[in-house]
Design an enzyme around this catalytic site. Structure first.
Site, PDB file in Angstrom:
ATOM      1  N   LYS A 187       0.842  -1.207   0.000  1.00 26.08           N
ATOM      2  CA  LYS A 187       0.000   0.000   0.000  1.00 26.08           C
ATOM      3  C   LYS A 187       0.879   1.259   0.000  1.00 26.08           C
ATOM      4  CE  LYS A 187      -3.722  -2.618   1.978  1.00 26.08           C
ATOM      5  NZ  LYS A 187      -4.433  -3.142   3.144  1.00 26.08           N
ATOM      6  N   GLN A 237      -4.978  -2.160   9.241  1.00 26.23           N
ATOM      7  CA  GLN A 237      -4.747  -3.448   8.593  1.00 26.23           C
ATOM      8  C   GLN A 237      -5.324  -4.583   9.444  1.00 26.23           C
ATOM      9  OE1 GLN A 237      -3.290  -3.913   5.437  1.00 26.23           O
ATOM     10  NE2 GLN A 237      -4.102  -5.966   5.766  1.00 26.23           N
ATOM     11  N   ASP A 297     -11.373   1.899   3.308  1.00 24.60           N
ATOM     12  CA  ASP A 297     -11.593   0.461   3.114  1.00 24.60           C
ATOM     13  C   ASP A 297     -13.058   0.154   2.791  1.00 24.60           C
ATOM     14  OD1 ASP A 297      -9.597  -1.423   3.047  1.00 24.60           O
ATOM     15  OD2 ASP A 297      -9.394  -1.603   5.219  1.00 24.60           O
TER      16      ASP A 297
END
Ligand code: NDP
Length: 271
Positions: free
Chosen positions: A40, A84, A107
């Site tokens: 990322k 995460q 997300d």
């Protein structure tokens, strides 16, 4: 798509006075998570998004983590917050996801974003499902009127992919671990999306000739230890019309959609 984002970045910076800023929080040092977070950061750099990775020890308390998220919610220079997953067992993922402000939820996991998706309202859509649909469209595959089968019904992949396919006017069947005669159902698919997490469980006899096959799975091959998908690529590639490889298919597409979501959240906040 990343090249296009990179190309447009100077214009965006000129218009808004700064680059979009994504903050990624990594708790602990799970090797898969470390590798995803690194991917990322690299993608952010490639498109010109400012990336801050905050590493916290696995024994961070839930209250501390929620406090950090609140601070980032209040920080006007932050456009996207991603924690995460998975998190250590003593931390509630549901609480963490719900604490991220909806406008910074790159997300697309926040309950308000999920609810908005199911009500066809504007929202941030989760990166993997969004990537699957984007890939089909970019490849010029007609979705409307097609028979689509989605194997897997998780909140982060199977369920939202099914909803997005439905919104594109496919006729969608969802299959899962309790589905009877799975092969019979997958053989009817003109578009087959597999998100299960079992190495090569979809075999050639389960796929109709000419089908479009999207393999979301990321597994370790029990024999070679290498990454492999849920689909037996070698034997299905000759019969499918198109098929995504693992690695190199849905994974990179997911990260690209994260970049897109970050830019979109930035623009919406700066308006
Ligand atoms: P989950 O474990 O949350 O869900 C798996 C789904 O597969 C469940 O719905 C389960 O059914 C179903 N399932 C399990 N066994 C079978 C079976 N024998 N036959 C049919 N269905 C079955 O996984 P995720 O959705 O989170 O992830 C799926 C895969 O995708 C994993 O390999 C993961 O690593 C990968 N992934 C890849 C991403 C990427 O960016 N490329 C992003 C996210 C995930 P039931 O509901 O009945 O239990």
């Amino acid at each position: 798509m990343k090249a296009e984002m990179a190309e447009n970045m100077p214009k965006l910076i000129e218009e808004y006075g700064r680059a979009p800023h994504l903050v990624v929080i990594l708790v602990g040092d799970n090797p898969a998570s470390v590798s995803y977070v690194t991917g990322k950061a690299k993608a952010s750099e490639a498109v010109g998004i400012k990336n801050t990775t905050i590493r916290k020890p696995a024994d961070i308390t839930e209250a501390e983590l929620l406090g950090l998220i609140e601070e980032l919610n209040a920080d006007d220079s932050v456009d996207g917050i991603l924690v995460q997953l998975p998190l250590p067992k003593h931390i509630s993922e549901a609480k963490v996801i719900a604490t991220i402000s909806q406008e910074k939820d790159v997300d697309g996991f926040h309950p308000l974003n999920v609810a908005a998706l199911w009500q066809k309202q504007p929202c941030t859509v989760a990166c993997t499902p969004l990537g699957v649909i984007k890939m089909l469209k970019e490849a010029g595959i007609e979705i409307a009127g097609k028979r689509a089968v989605v194997v897997g019904r998780s909140n982060i992949v199977g369920l939202p992919v099914s909803k997005l396919l439905l919104d594109e006017n496919a006729t969608v069947t969802m299959a899962h671990s309790r589905t009877a005669n799975l092969a019979e159902i997958t053989r009817q698919a003109e578009i087959l999306v597999v998100a299960v997490g079992r190495p090569r469980m979809i075999t050639a006899d389960m796929v109709a000739p000419g089908a479009v096959v999207i393999d979301v799975g990321v597994n370790r091959d029990p024999e070679t230890g290498k990454l492999c998908g849920d689909v037996d690529f070698a034997n299905i590639e000759p019969i499918a019309s198109v098929i995504t490889p693992v690695p190199g298919g849905v994974g990179p597409m997911t990260i690209t959609m994260l970049m897109q979501n970050t830019i979109d959240c930035f623009k919406a906040r700066c308006k």
